[in-house]
Design a protein around this motif. Structure first.
Motif, PDB file in Angstrom:
ATOM      1  N   LEU A 214       0.831  -1.202   0.000  1.00 36.60           N
ATOM      2  CA  LEU A 214       0.000   0.000   0.000  1.00 36.60           C
ATOM      3  C   LEU A 214       0.870   1.258   0.000  1.00 36.60           C
ATOM      4  CD1 LEU A 214      -2.644   1.559   0.256  1.00 36.60           C
ATOM      5  CD2 LEU A 214      -2.597   1.105   2.717  1.00 36.60           C
ATOM      6  N   LYS A 215       1.981   1.234   0.738  1.00 35.37           N
ATOM      7  CA  LYS A 215       2.876   2.395   0.777  1.00 35.37           C
ATOM      8  C   LYS A 215       3.418   2.720  -0.607  1.00 35.37           C
ATOM      9  CE  LYS A 215       4.453   1.923   5.586  1.00 35.37           C
ATOM     10  NZ  LYS A 215       5.608   1.697   6.480  1.00 35.37           N
ATOM     11  N   ARG A 216       3.697   1.709  -1.414  1.00 30.28           N
ATOM     12  CA  ARG A 216       4.225   1.967  -2.754  1.00 30.28           C
ATOM     13  C   ARG A 216       3.192   2.662  -3.636  1.00 30.28           C
ATOM     14  NH1 ARG A 216       8.173  -3.085  -4.397  1.00 30.28           N
ATOM     15  NH2 ARG A 216       9.080  -3.423  -2.324  1.00 30.28           N
ATOM     16  N   ILE A 217       1.920   2.341  -3.427  1.00 34.97           N
ATOM     17  CA  ILE A 217       0.862   3.020  -4.181  1.00 34.97           C
ATOM     18  C   ILE A 217       0.736   4.472  -3.726  1.00 34.97           C
ATOM     19  CG2 ILE A 217      -1.643   3.146  -4.473  1.00 34.97           C
ATOM     20  CD1 ILE A 217      -1.768   0.250  -4.780  1.00 34.97           C
ATOM     21  N   LEU A 218       0.863   4.702  -2.425  1.00 34.30           N
ATOM     22  CA  LEU A 218       0.695   6.054  -1.887  1.00 34.30           C
ATOM     23  C   LEU A 218       1.787   7.011  -2.353  1.00 34.30           C
ATOM     24  CD1 LEU A 218      -0.434   5.220   1.751  1.00 34.30           C
ATOM     25  CD2 LEU A 218      -1.835   6.093  -0.116  1.00 34.30           C
ATOM     26  N   VAL A 219       2.899   6.472  -2.847  1.00 29.41           N
ATOM     27  CA  VAL A 219       3.945   7.336  -3.396  1.00 29.41           C
ATOM     28  C   VAL A 219       3.392   8.171  -4.547  1.00 29.41           C
ATOM     29  CG1 VAL A 219       6.172   7.381  -4.566  1.00 29.41           C
ATOM     30  CG2 VAL A 219       5.797   5.784  -2.698  1.00 29.41           C
ATOM     31  N   GLN A 220       2.488   7.598  -5.328  1.00 26.60           N
ATOM     32  CA  GLN A 220       1.950   8.291  -6.495  1.00 26.60           C
ATOM     33  C   GLN A 220       1.078   9.479  -6.115  1.00 26.60           C
ATOM     34  OE1 GLN A 220       0.072   5.520  -9.201  1.00 26.60           O
ATOM     35  NE2 GLN A 220       1.423   3.860  -8.606  1.00 26.60           N
TER      36      GLN A 220
ATOM     37  N   VAL B  21       5.595  10.786  -1.027  1.00 23.03           N
ATOM     38  CA  VAL B  21       6.408  10.363   0.105  1.00 23.03           C
ATOM     39  C   VAL B  21       6.920   8.947  -0.162  1.00 23.03           C
ATOM     40  CG1 VAL B  21       6.477   9.977   2.591  1.00 23.03           C
ATOM     41  CG2 VAL B  21       5.016  11.774   1.647  1.00 23.03           C
ATOM     42  N   GLU B  22       8.214   8.761  -0.071  1.00 24.36           N
ATOM     43  CA  GLU B  22       8.793   7.443  -0.320  1.00 24.36           C
ATOM     44  C   GLU B  22       8.341   6.448   0.748  1.00 24.36           C
ATOM     45  OE1 GLU B  22      10.433   6.558  -2.969  1.00 24.36           O
ATOM     46  OE2 GLU B  22      10.207   8.585  -3.761  1.00 24.36           O
ATOM     47  N   PRO B  23       8.225   5.160   0.381  1.00 26.20           N
ATOM     48  CA  PRO B  23       7.725   4.150   1.329  1.00 26.20           C
ATOM     49  C   PRO B  23       8.495   4.101   2.642  1.00 26.20           C
ATOM     50  CG  PRO B  23       7.811   3.245  -0.887  1.00 26.20           C
ATOM     51  CD  PRO B  23       8.475   4.591  -0.957  1.00 26.20           C
ATOM     52  N   GLU B  24       9.840   4.267   2.579  1.00 20.25           N
ATOM     53  CA  GLU B  24      10.626   4.163   3.800  1.00 20.25           C
ATOM     54  C   GLU B  24      10.388   5.330   4.754  1.00 20.25           C
ATOM     55  OE1 GLU B  24      13.150   5.847   0.430  1.00 20.25           O
ATOM     56  OE2 GLU B  24      11.808   4.128   0.769  1.00 20.25           O
ATOM     57  N   ARG B  25       9.739   6.391   4.270  1.00 15.20           N
ATOM     58  CA  ARG B  25       9.441   7.548   5.135  1.00 15.20           C
ATOM     59  C   ARG B  25       7.971   7.601   5.531  1.00 15.20           C
ATOM     60  NH1 ARG B  25      11.651  13.019   2.808  1.00 15.20           N
ATOM     61  NH2 ARG B  25      10.819  13.639   4.847  1.00 15.20           N
ATOM     62  N   GLN B  26       7.214   6.561   5.172  1.00 14.73           N
ATOM     63  CA  GLN B  26       5.798   6.515   5.501  1.00 14.73           C
ATOM     64  C   GLN B  26       5.558   5.722   6.784  1.00 14.73           C
ATOM     65  OE1 GLN B  26       3.178   5.306   2.315  1.00 14.73           O
ATOM     66  NE2 GLN B  26       4.524   6.155   0.747  1.00 14.73           N
ATOM     67  N   ARG B  27       4.601   6.208   7.562  1.00 17.71           N
ATOM     68  CA  ARG B  27       4.130   5.481   8.744  1.00 17.71           C
ATOM     69  C   ARG B  27       2.610   5.389   8.648  1.00 17.71           C
ATOM     70  NH1 ARG B  27       6.263   7.922  14.231  1.00 17.71           N
ATOM     71  NH2 ARG B  27       5.454   5.921  14.970  1.00 17.71           N
ATOM     72  N   LEU B  28       2.088   4.176   8.516  1.00 16.84           N
ATOM     73  CA  LEU B  28       0.652   3.958   8.370  1.00 16.84           C
ATOM     74  C   LEU B  28       0.060   3.491   9.699  1.00 16.84           C
ATOM     75  CD1 LEU B  28       0.349   2.244   4.859  1.00 16.84           C
ATOM     76  CD2 LEU B  28      -0.507   4.501   5.536  1.00 16.84           C
ATOM     77  N   PHE B  29      -1.034   4.151  10.097  1.00 16.71           N
ATOM     78  CA  PHE B  29      -1.705   3.818  11.344  1.00 16.71           C
ATOM     79  C   PHE B  29      -3.144   3.413  11.042  1.00 16.71           C
ATOM     80  CE2 PHE B  29       1.755   6.533  12.512  1.00 16.71           C
ATOM     81  CZ  PHE B  29       2.179   6.074  13.746  1.00 16.71           C
TER      82      PHE B  29
ATOM     83  N   LEU C 267      -4.386   6.548   8.726  1.00 18.98           N
ATOM     84  CA  LEU C 267      -3.644   7.793   8.922  1.00 18.98           C
ATOM     85  C   LEU C 267      -2.213   7.596   8.440  1.00 18.98           C
ATOM     86  CD1 LEU C 267      -3.238  10.654  10.113  1.00 18.98           C
ATOM     87  CD2 LEU C 267      -2.730   9.554  12.305  1.00 18.98           C
ATOM     88  N   LEU C 268      -1.745   8.519   7.596  1.00 21.96           N
ATOM     89  CA  LEU C 268      -0.375   8.465   7.091  1.00 21.96           C
ATOM     90  C   LEU C 268       0.414   9.621   7.673  1.00 21.96           C
ATOM     91  CD1 LEU C 268       1.913   7.525   5.205  1.00 21.96           C
ATOM     92  CD2 LEU C 268       0.884   8.920   3.401  1.00 21.96           C
TER      93      LEU C 268
END
Length: 260
Positions: free
Chosen positions: A61-67, A71-79, A103-104
């Motif tokens: 999911l983080k890789r999709i949110l980059v688009q 924000v790059e996946p390694e800098r994302q925190r998903l709650f 929440l991102l």
């Protein structure tokens, strides 16, 4: 294209790929991906709708949110439901269903050794602020339902005691003070600001209903205009300040004619 070999079970399922439009699907030989779910991700004060397979992981999911976030996946925190999720955890296993909200938060940029500890504290502080706003929001939801009930009664022609308006207004003002006491930045600040506006709108609605309840036989075609004055706290929140009463006087300037 992303490899689905994060575990033994994933190797047997095949690979995952991102198709145009941000859709993450599982690639199989001639087979379609599993059922998809639409989720809402809160980031920067706005919501982003994302469609993903229910059996995807939070890492995918983080890789999709980059688009949509940049924000790059390694800098994302998903709650989800107040807890941070690991990249290897599956959406369906965590209870993420269609219409779920996540929440991102963005991790800070790499800093020096002396500065590394501070951003983590800021993130924890932001989460606490979001949770505090959520608790106030739950209370305001209950009060909002009571305001709706009062509105139905007043518009339906039923006489309501003034104390009901007074009590509801005081309860709303208590929630406004709670919001003012929450120190927040970023996402939490945006949520707090939206909730403050909501409380102020409910208070103004009560003022209008109280005025109409006091004079139920007035011309209903004429809108009752009540203006509430809001003071500004030091940190930018609003409080209720009753407007000063206007004193009006009637002056009789009748000229009397004297008869002889």
């Amino acid at each position: 294209m992303m490899s689905g070999g994060s575990s033994g079970g994933r190797d047997a399922e095949g690979e995952w790929e991102v198709r145009p439009g941000g859709m993450l699907v599982q690639r199989r030989d001639g087979e379609a991906a599993g059922p998809a779910v639409r989720i809402r991700v809160s980031y920067g004060g706005t919501y982003r709708d994302v469609i993903v397979p229910a059996q995807a992981t939070f890492g995918e999911l983080k890789r999709i949110l980059v688009q949509t976030t940049g924000v790059e996946p390694e800098r994302q925190r998903l709650f989800f439901r107040g807890k941070e999720k690991s990249d290897s955890e599956f959406l369906h296993a965590a209870g993420v269903k269609d219409g779920a909200k996540l929440l991102l938060l963005e991790k800070p940029a790499p800093a020096t050794v002396e500065q590394k500890a501070e951003p983590v504290i800021m993130d924890e502080s932001m989460m606490k602020a979001c949770q505090a706003v959520a608790r106030v929001r739950a209370e305001v939801d209950k009060l909002s339902a009571k305001v709706c009930d009062l509105e139905k009664s007043v518009l339906g022609g039923r006489k309501v005691e003034d104390k009901e308006f007074v009590v509801l207004t005081e309860l709303l003002m208590m929630q406004l003070l709670k919001l003012d006491g929450i120190e927040a930045e970023g996402e939490a600040r945006a949520q707090r600001k939206a909730e403050v506006r909501r409380v102020q709108s409910l208070v103004e609605t009560l003022d209008k209903l109280k005025a109409r309840n006091a004079n139920p036989f007035s011309d209903h075609n004429k809108a009752v205009s009540v203006t509430t004055q809001w003071e500004t706290f030091e940190n930018g929140m609003g409080s209720l300040s009753a407007p000063l009463p206007r004193v009006s006087s009637t002056q009789d300037n009748t000229d009397w004619e004297q008869f002889d």
